[in-house]
Each structure stands twice: as structure tokens, then as C-alpha cells.
Design a protein around this motif. Sequence first.
Motif, PDB file in Angstrom:
ATOM      1  N   GLU A 185     -10.064  12.887 -14.213  1.00  0.00           N
ATOM      2  CA  GLU A 185     -11.051  13.634 -13.140  1.00  0.00           C
ATOM      3  C   GLU A 185     -12.111  12.758 -12.284  1.00  0.00           C
ATOM      4  N   TYR A 186     -12.515  11.878 -13.147  1.00  0.00           N
ATOM      5  CA  TYR A 186     -13.610  10.894 -12.777  1.00  0.00           C
ATOM      6  C   TYR A 186     -12.762   9.517 -12.318  1.00  0.00           C
ATOM      7  N   SER A 187     -12.082   9.685 -10.986  1.00  0.00           N
ATOM      8  CA  SER A 187     -11.517   8.697 -10.461  1.00  0.00           C
ATOM      9  C   SER A 187     -11.233   8.772  -8.772  1.00  0.00           C
ATOM     10  N   TYR A 188     -11.040   7.849  -8.600  1.00  0.00           N
ATOM     11  CA  TYR A 188     -10.962   7.715  -6.849  1.00  0.00           C
ATOM     12  C   TYR A 188      -9.416   7.238  -6.654  1.00  0.00           C
ATOM     13  N   GLN A 189      -8.594   8.258  -5.973  1.00  0.00           N
ATOM     14  CA  GLN A 189      -7.392   8.293  -5.895  1.00  0.00           C
ATOM     15  C   GLN A 189      -6.654   7.665  -4.323  1.00  0.00           C
ATOM     16  N   TYR A 190      -5.645   7.134  -4.379  1.00  0.00           N
ATOM     17  CA  TYR A 190      -5.171   6.823  -2.879  1.00  0.00           C
ATOM     18  C   TYR A 190      -3.616   7.414  -3.073  1.00  0.00           C
TER      19      TYR A 190
ATOM     20  N   HIS B 104       0.993  -1.247  -0.004  1.00  0.00           N
ATOM     21  CA  HIS B 104      -0.011  -0.134   0.042  1.00  0.00           C
ATOM     22  C   HIS B 104       0.899   1.172   0.003  1.00  0.00           C
ATOM     23  N   GLU B 105       2.007   1.214  -0.133  1.00  0.00           N
ATOM     24  CA  GLU B 105       2.922   2.319  -0.320  1.00  0.00           C
ATOM     25  C   GLU B 105       2.827   3.061  -1.680  1.00  0.00           C
ATOM     26  N   HIS B 106       2.265   2.331  -2.444  1.00  0.00           N
ATOM     27  CA  HIS B 106       2.133   3.012  -3.982  1.00  0.00           C
ATOM     28  C   HIS B 106       1.051   3.657  -4.286  1.00  0.00           C
ATOM     29  N   LEU B 107       1.211   4.886  -5.092  1.00  0.00           N
ATOM     30  CA  LEU B 107      -0.229   5.418  -5.596  1.00  0.00           C
ATOM     31  C   LEU B 107      -1.156   4.744  -6.282  1.00  0.00           C
ATOM     32  N   TYR B 108      -2.197   4.737  -6.119  1.00  0.00           N
ATOM     33  CA  TYR B 108      -3.290   4.180  -7.084  1.00  0.00           C
ATOM     34  C   TYR B 108      -4.500   4.743  -7.111  1.00  0.00           C
ATOM     35  N   GLU B 109      -5.231   4.586  -8.535  1.00  0.00           N
ATOM     36  CA  GLU B 109      -6.621   5.016  -8.661  1.00  0.00           C
ATOM     37  C   GLU B 109      -7.582   4.018  -9.316  1.00  0.00           C
ATOM     38  N   PHE B 110      -8.868   4.069  -9.055  1.00  0.00           N
ATOM     39  CA  PHE B 110      -9.754   3.671  -9.661  1.00  0.00           C
ATOM     40  C   PHE B 110     -10.415   4.555 -10.802  1.00  0.00           C
ATOM     41  N   CYS B 111     -10.006   4.125 -11.958  1.00  0.00           N
ATOM     42  CA  CYS B 111     -10.385   5.190 -13.096  1.00  0.00           C
ATOM     43  C   CYS B 111     -11.840   4.714 -13.545  1.00  0.00           C
ATOM     44  N   MET B 112     -12.759   5.658 -13.274  1.00  0.00           N
ATOM     45  CA  MET B 112     -14.143   4.987 -13.654  1.00  0.00           C
ATOM     46  C   MET B 112     -14.435   5.411 -15.041  1.00  0.00           C
TER      47      MET B 112
ATOM     48  N   PHE C  25     -14.308  -0.465 -15.408  1.00  0.00           N
ATOM     49  CA  PHE C  25     -13.477   0.503 -15.041  1.00  0.00           C
ATOM     50  C   PHE C  25     -12.325  -0.022 -14.596  1.00  0.00           C
ATOM     51  N   SER C  26     -11.042   0.925 -14.492  1.00  0.00           N
ATOM     52  CA  SER C  26      -9.939   0.347 -14.265  1.00  0.00           C
ATOM     53  C   SER C  26      -9.332   0.574 -12.897  1.00  0.00           C
ATOM     54  N   LEU C  27      -8.354  -0.122 -12.556  1.00  0.00           N
ATOM     55  CA  LEU C  27      -7.446   0.059 -11.290  1.00  0.00           C
ATOM     56  C   LEU C  27      -6.022   0.354 -12.192  1.00  0.00           C
ATOM     57  N   HIS C  28      -5.611   1.445 -11.760  1.00  0.00           N
ATOM     58  CA  HIS C  28      -4.195   1.973 -12.250  1.00  0.00           C
ATOM     59  C   HIS C  28      -3.465   1.792 -10.874  1.00  0.00           C
ATOM     60  N   TYR C  29      -2.451   0.867 -11.025  1.00  0.00           N
ATOM     61  CA  TYR C  29      -1.573   0.978  -9.737  1.00  0.00           C
ATOM     62  C   TYR C  29      -0.232   1.327 -10.075  1.00  0.00           C
ATOM     63  N   ASP C  30       0.538   1.527  -9.012  1.00  0.00           N
ATOM     64  CA  ASP C  30       1.801   2.150  -9.225  1.00  0.00           C
ATOM     65  C   ASP C  30       2.116   3.034 -10.110  1.00  0.00           C
ATOM     66  N   TYR C  31       2.131   4.334 -10.079  1.00  0.00           N
ATOM     67  CA  TYR C  31       2.260   5.134 -11.292  1.00  0.00           C
ATOM     68  C   TYR C  31       3.344   5.162 -12.115  1.00  0.00           C
ATOM     69  N   GLY C  32       4.619   4.676 -11.475  1.00  0.00           N
ATOM     70  CA  GLY C  32       5.826   4.414 -12.172  1.00  0.00           C
ATOM     71  C   GLY C  32       5.788   3.064 -13.183  1.00  0.00           C
ATOM     72  N   ASP C  33       5.143   2.055 -12.531  1.00  0.00           N
ATOM     73  CA  ASP C  33       5.213   0.819 -13.386  1.00  0.00           C
ATOM     74  C   ASP C  33       3.827   0.581 -13.970  1.00  0.00           C
ATOM     75  N   ASP C  34       2.902   1.464 -13.872  1.00  0.00           N
ATOM     76  CA  ASP C  34       1.791   1.491 -14.623  1.00  0.00           C
ATOM     77  C   ASP C  34       0.970   0.362 -14.538  1.00  0.00           C
ATOM     78  N   TRP C  35       0.800  -0.359 -13.586  1.00  0.00           N
ATOM     79  CA  TRP C  35      -0.151  -1.688 -13.841  1.00  0.00           C
ATOM     80  C   TRP C  35      -1.558  -1.278 -13.920  1.00  0.00           C
ATOM     81  N   MET C  36      -2.104  -1.795 -14.932  1.00  0.00           N
ATOM     82  CA  MET C  36      -3.593  -1.682 -15.621  1.00  0.00           C
ATOM     83  C   MET C  36      -4.546  -2.945 -15.250  1.00  0.00           C
TER      84      MET C  36
ATOM     85  N   ASP D 289      -1.142  11.312   1.870  1.00  0.00           N
ATOM     86  CA  ASP D 289      -2.074  12.268   2.544  1.00  0.00           C
ATOM     87  C   ASP D 289      -3.042  11.769   3.801  1.00  0.00           C
ATOM     88  N   GLY D 290      -3.022  10.574   4.085  1.00  0.00           N
ATOM     89  CA  GLY D 290      -3.474  10.301   5.169  1.00  0.00           C
ATOM     90  C   GLY D 290      -5.141   9.986   5.156  1.00  0.00           C
TER      91      GLY D 290
END
Length: 105
Positions: free
Chosen positions: A22-27, A7-15, A51-62, A31-32
Motif C-alpha cells: 500500500e506504500y507504493s507509487y504505481q503506474y 511504458h506500456e507495462h505496469l510498474y510501481e515504486f515500492c517504498m 526502495f524498489s522499482l517493480h517493473y512489468d508485473y508478468g516478468d517481475d523485474w525488481m 488509467d491516464g
Amino acid sequence: ESYDFIHEHLYEFCMDNRMYSEYSYQYDPEDGSPSTDIAIDEIKLVKGQNFSLHYDYGDDWMFTIHVQKIEEESRKKPPTLLKAVGSVEQYPDWDEWDDEEDEDE
């Protein structure tokens, strides 16, 4: 958790299936208060929606997520993984690849 990602990586659910939409839910772990902390019934999913899960913005797992059905539930129960194909290793042992390249030379 299905993929055993950390859970140390950024991720987002891209609706709308578009990264950085802009239509996403990001972690954001720094931020806390992640915007992914939302009840699933509040995001107005519909049967057949992708919809998509985009995980680890460096590696771009989709990952594409397909809504198969929506059921009313009177009690809360944990989500269940219905089907998995293959396996994913977030950080493969890169040293093994280096050894194989050395042998080929």
C-alpha cells in the motif's frame, strides 16, 4: 529510460521494498493519471533509504534503489545515472535460444 523499457507495462515504486504494498507509487498506462507523476521531494526520502522499482508485473523485474545523499537544488535539472553495471535486455531474441536447443538435440 535508463533501461530503455517501454511504458506500456505496469510498474510501481515500492517504498517499503515489498511488491504490491500500500506504500507504493504505481503506474497504470490505461488509467491516464499515474500516481508516479509526483515530485521527488514530495515523497520524503531520507539518506540511506532503500526502495524498489517493480517493473512489468508478468516478468517481475525488481530493482533496488539506494538514496546516497539528498541535496537542496535551486534549479531543476534532469536526473543523472551515476553508475551502471552490465546490461539488461527487456525482450531477448528467444529465437536464438530455440536454435541452440535444436543444435543440442
